[in-house]
Scaffold this motif. Structure first.
Motif, PDB file in Angstrom:
ATOM      1  N   GLY A 127       0.834  -1.199   0.000  1.00  0.00           N
ATOM      2  CA  GLY A 127       0.000   0.000   0.000  1.00  0.00           C
ATOM      3  C   GLY A 127       0.865   1.243   0.000  1.00  0.00           C
ATOM      4  O   GLY A 127       2.081   1.171  -0.176  1.00  0.00           O
ATOM      5  N   TRP A 128       0.230   2.380   0.176  1.00  0.00           N
ATOM      6  CA  TRP A 128       0.995   3.612   0.273  1.00  0.00           C
ATOM      7  C   TRP A 128       1.869   3.570   1.521  1.00  0.00           C
ATOM      8  O   TRP A 128       1.537   2.925   2.508  1.00  0.00           O
ATOM      9  CB  TRP A 128       0.065   4.817   0.317  1.00  0.00           C
ATOM     10  N   SER A 129       2.964   4.306   1.488  1.00  0.00           N
ATOM     11  CA  SER A 129       3.924   4.275   2.593  1.00  0.00           C
ATOM     12  C   SER A 129       3.303   4.726   3.910  1.00  0.00           C
ATOM     13  O   SER A 129       3.686   4.247   4.980  1.00  0.00           O
ATOM     14  CB  SER A 129       5.142   5.142   2.254  1.00  0.00           C
ATOM     15  N   THR A 130       2.337   5.650   3.850  1.00  0.00           N
ATOM     16  CA  THR A 130       1.677   6.085   5.079  1.00  0.00           C
ATOM     17  C   THR A 130       0.958   4.914   5.747  1.00  0.00           C
ATOM     18  O   THR A 130       0.962   4.791   6.979  1.00  0.00           O
ATOM     19  CB  THR A 130       0.668   7.205   4.774  1.00  0.00           C
ATOM     20  N   GLY A 131       0.360   4.040   4.943  1.00  0.00           N
ATOM     21  CA  GLY A 131      -0.314   2.863   5.489  1.00  0.00           C
ATOM     22  C   GLY A 131       0.671   1.867   6.066  1.00  0.00           C
ATOM     23  O   GLY A 131       0.415   1.249   7.110  1.00  0.00           O
ATOM     24  N   ILE A 132       1.810   1.699   5.392  1.00  0.00           N
ATOM     25  CA  ILE A 132       2.839   0.784   5.898  1.00  0.00           C
ATOM     26  C   ILE A 132       3.396   1.301   7.212  1.00  0.00           C
ATOM     27  O   ILE A 132       3.701   0.532   8.124  1.00  0.00           O
ATOM     28  CB  ILE A 132       3.972   0.624   4.855  1.00  0.00           C
ATOM     29  N   MET A 133       3.502   2.620   7.337  1.00  0.00           N
ATOM     30  CA  MET A 133       3.972   3.218   8.583  1.00  0.00           C
ATOM     31  C   MET A 133       3.031   2.861   9.737  1.00  0.00           C
ATOM     32  O   MET A 133       3.475   2.552  10.851  1.00  0.00           O
ATOM     33  CB  MET A 133       4.030   4.743   8.397  1.00  0.00           C
ATOM     34  N   ASN A 134       1.736   2.859   9.466  1.00  0.00           N
ATOM     35  CA  ASN A 134       0.756   2.493  10.495  1.00  0.00           C
ATOM     36  C   ASN A 134       0.920   1.032  10.911  1.00  0.00           C
ATOM     37  O   ASN A 134       0.773   0.693  12.089  1.00  0.00           O
ATOM     38  CB  ASN A 134      -0.665   2.730   9.979  1.00  0.00           C
ATOM     39  N   LEU A 135       1.215   0.163   9.941  1.00  0.00           N
ATOM     40  CA  LEU A 135       1.428  -1.256  10.259  1.00  0.00           C
ATOM     41  C   LEU A 135       2.666  -1.433  11.138  1.00  0.00           C
ATOM     42  O   LEU A 135       2.678  -2.258  12.058  1.00  0.00           O
ATOM     43  CB  LEU A 135       1.590  -2.065   8.968  1.00  0.00           C
ATOM     44  N   LEU A 136       3.695  -0.647  10.861  1.00  0.00           N
ATOM     45  CA  LEU A 136       4.907  -0.707  11.687  1.00  0.00           C
ATOM     46  C   LEU A 136       4.618  -0.247  13.109  1.00  0.00           C
ATOM     47  O   LEU A 136       5.020  -0.878  14.079  1.00  0.00           O
ATOM     48  CB  LEU A 136       6.000   0.178  11.076  1.00  0.00           C
ATOM     49  N   ASN A 137       3.927   0.872  13.215  1.00  0.00           N
ATOM     50  CA  ASN A 137       3.641   1.443  14.533  1.00  0.00           C
ATOM     51  C   ASN A 137       2.775   0.524  15.378  1.00  0.00           C
ATOM     52  O   ASN A 137       2.872   0.530  16.608  1.00  0.00           O
ATOM     53  CB  ASN A 137       2.970   2.810  14.383  1.00  0.00           C
ATOM     54  N   SER A 138       1.922  -0.263  14.726  1.00  0.00           N
ATOM     55  CA  SER A 138       1.045  -1.176  15.455  1.00  0.00           C
ATOM     56  C   SER A 138       1.665  -2.562  15.636  1.00  0.00           C
ATOM     57  O   SER A 138       1.007  -3.471  16.157  1.00  0.00           O
ATOM     58  CB  SER A 138      -0.298  -1.305  14.731  1.00  0.00           C
ATOM     59  N   SER A 139       2.909  -2.742  15.166  1.00  0.00           N
ATOM     60  CA  SER A 139       3.622  -4.028  15.242  1.00  0.00           C
ATOM     61  C   SER A 139       2.906  -5.134  14.485  1.00  0.00           C
ATOM     62  O   SER A 139       3.029  -6.311  14.815  1.00  0.00           O
ATOM     63  CB  SER A 139       3.810  -4.455  16.719  1.00  0.00           C
ATOM     64  N   SER A 140       2.159  -4.758  13.456  1.00  0.00           N
ATOM     65  CA  SER A 140       1.477  -5.749  12.632  1.00  0.00           C
ATOM     66  C   SER A 140       2.429  -6.426  11.657  1.00  0.00           C
ATOM     67  O   SER A 140       2.100  -7.475  11.099  1.00  0.00           O
ATOM     68  CB  SER A 140       0.330  -5.085  11.850  1.00  0.00           C
ATOM     69  N   VAL A 141       3.589  -5.818  11.413  1.00  0.00           N
ATOM     70  CA  VAL A 141       4.610  -6.394  10.526  1.00  0.00           C
ATOM     71  C   VAL A 141       5.955  -6.368  11.250  1.00  0.00           C
ATOM     72  O   VAL A 141       6.171  -5.568  12.163  1.00  0.00           O
ATOM     73  CB  VAL A 141       4.714  -5.623   9.189  1.00  0.00           C
ATOM     74  N   HIS A 142       6.854  -7.264  10.841  1.00  0.00           N
ATOM     75  CA  HIS A 142       8.203  -7.288  11.413  1.00  0.00           C
ATOM     76  C   HIS A 142       9.041  -6.126  10.911  1.00  0.00           C
ATOM     77  O   HIS A 142       9.865  -5.578  11.645  1.00  0.00           O
ATOM     78  CB  HIS A 142       8.916  -8.602  11.048  1.00  0.00           C
ATOM     79  N   LEU A 143       8.862  -5.792   9.637  1.00  0.00           N
ATOM     80  CA  LEU A 143       9.643  -4.712   9.053  1.00  0.00           C
ATOM     81  C   LEU A 143       8.867  -4.075   7.914  1.00  0.00           C
ATOM     82  O   LEU A 143       7.923  -4.651   7.376  1.00  0.00           O
ATOM     83  CB  LEU A 143      11.021  -5.215   8.576  1.00  0.00           C
ATOM     84  N   GLY A 144       9.275  -2.867   7.557  1.00  0.00           N
ATOM     85  CA  GLY A 144       8.609  -2.144   6.483  1.00  0.00           C
ATOM     86  C   GLY A 144       9.604  -1.600   5.482  1.00  0.00           C
ATOM     87  O   GLY A 144      10.726  -1.227   5.854  1.00  0.00           O
ATOM     88  N   ILE A 145       9.211  -1.575   4.226  1.00  0.00           N
ATOM     89  CA  ILE A 145       9.997  -0.943   3.173  1.00  0.00           C
ATOM     90  C   ILE A 145       9.161   0.215   2.667  1.00  0.00           C
ATOM     91  O   ILE A 145       8.111   0.011   2.049  1.00  0.00           O
ATOM     92  CB  ILE A 145      10.333  -1.931   2.044  1.00  0.00           C
ATOM     93  N   LEU A 146       9.603   1.426   2.962  1.00  0.00           N
ATOM     94  CA  LEU A 146       8.825   2.619   2.672  1.00  0.00           C
ATOM     95  C   LEU A 146       9.600   3.544   1.759  1.00  0.00           C
ATOM     96  O   LEU A 146      10.836   3.564   1.750  1.00  0.00           O
ATOM     97  CB  LEU A 146       8.480   3.376   3.963  1.00  0.00           C
ATOM     98  N   ARG A 147       8.854   4.361   1.011  1.00  0.00           N
ATOM     99  CA  ARG A 147       9.465   5.324   0.109  1.00  0.00           C
ATOM    100  C   ARG A 147       9.104   6.721   0.593  1.00  0.00           C
ATOM    101  O   ARG A 147       7.947   7.043   0.837  1.00  0.00           O
ATOM    102  CB  ARG A 147       8.967   5.084  -1.314  1.00  0.00           C
ATOM    103  N   GLY A 148      10.131   7.559   0.763  1.00  0.00           N
ATOM    104  CA  GLY A 148       9.920   8.898   1.284  1.00  0.00           C
ATOM    105  C   GLY A 148      10.570   9.049   2.649  1.00  0.00           C
ATOM    106  O   GLY A 148      11.194   8.124   3.182  1.00  0.00           O
ATOM    107  N   ASN A 149      10.397  10.219   3.234  1.00  0.00           N
ATOM    108  CA  ASN A 149      11.041  10.539   4.506  1.00  0.00           C
ATOM    109  C   ASN A 149      10.029  10.450   5.641  1.00  0.00           C
ATOM    110  O   ASN A 149       9.124  11.265   5.740  1.00  0.00           O
ATOM    111  CB  ASN A 149      11.650  11.946   4.438  1.00  0.00           C
TER     112      ASN A 149
END
Length: 287
Positions: A127-149
């Motif tokens: 999904g969009w990086s903002t959504g992946i950031m939410n998954l990271l913050n909620s510990s729903s994923v082990h790691l995230g690959i995001l684009r942007g700062n």
């Protein structure tokens, strides 16, 4: 309560609708209703009530839904660490990946990694990086690959940087860009801000937006058919596109770059699946 109860409560809390929840859980609506009524009987309190078009939670139900989500996470962590105690690398790697990276880079990476570690399964969220950031913050994923700062309190590693490009069907004078039909597409805020920042640095007048597109690939097809110009990240461009490309730079000649970052919590490296995948990514990010 068991794991199935936790999952049922969590899904119903997200959907607020018995029918949609039963579809997600792949069980019949009567079976889900029966499970929930037994749960209320076991706990001796009302957890939900019907409203027009759905289901609402009581204060006790909200508390239970939060408890269920916490227990699901703890159970998954326990499973991860139990598998990690074996000598071989096995288990499920949960990763969140931005859409562009998932489309153009991830399949080759996962294929190569699975050859080296055949006992690792993948749970991938894109999904969009903002959504992946939410998954990271909620510990729903082990790691995230995001684009942007993005700000992140854990480990953050830049895998690579890429340039933004103006694309067109025919050769153009970039200084006359505000006079040309411009195609916008939906994207996350980090890329949108990067494009807007470059535009305001170079031009005083806004673009002449003639199309609003929902996907980058659709936008590129519009440009291929000479319906306007657009700005895309380098990852989206292929030699076979047969388009004119212009690397973007600010007035001071600094190229407009976008970072792709790997983010995770340091504690996650205790899992052999995560540690080996992080090492693998750092060695193969240019695939």
């Amino acid at each position: 309560m068991d794991e199935k109860d936790w999952v049922a409560i969590k899904v119903l809390y997200e959907e607020k609708n018995i029918s949609r929840a039963s579809e997600r859980l792949f069980i019949s609506q009567p079976a889900l209703t029966y499970r929930l009524k037994n749960l209320e009987k076991e706990l001796g309190t009302e957890l939900f009530y019907k409203i027009k078009g759905g289901t609402e939670f009581t204060s006790e139900g909200v508390y239970l839904a939060e408890y269920a989500e916490e227990m699901i996470k703890k159970l998954q962590q326990t499973k991860d660490y139990m598998l990690n105690m074996r000598e071989e690398v096995r288990g499920t790697l949960r990763i969140g990946v931005s859409s562009n990276f998932a489309q153009y880079k991830l399949p080759k990476l996962l294929k190569k990694f699975s050859i080296e570690y055949p006992n690792v399964q993948f749970s991938v969220h894109t999904g969009w990086s903002t959504g992946i950031m939410n998954l990271l913050n909620s510990s729903s994923v082990h790691l995230g690959i995001l684009r942007g700062n993005y700000d992140w309190y854990g480990v953050k590693t830049i895998l690579h940087e890429e340039r933004l490009y103006l694309i067109s069907k025919h050769e153009i004078d970039i200084n006359k860009l505000p006079e040309l039909p411009f195609i916008h597409y939906q994207t996350d805020s980090s890329l949108k801000n990067l494009i807007n920042g470059w535009w305001h640095d170079r031009f005083s007048e806004p673009p002449v937006v003639t199309m609003e597109i929902d996907r980058q690939e659709t936008c590129k097809e519009m440009v291929k058919n000479d319906l306007g110009v657009a700005i895309l990240p380098e990852i989206c461009l292929q030699p076979s596109d047969n388009l004119y490309t212009y690397g973007l730079s600010y007035k001071n000649d600094t190229p407009v770059l976008r970072s792709t970052c790997l983010m995770y919590n340091k504690e996650a490296l205790q899992l052999s699946t995560v540690k080996n995948f992080v090492d693998f990514l750092n060695q193969n990010s240019n695939l």
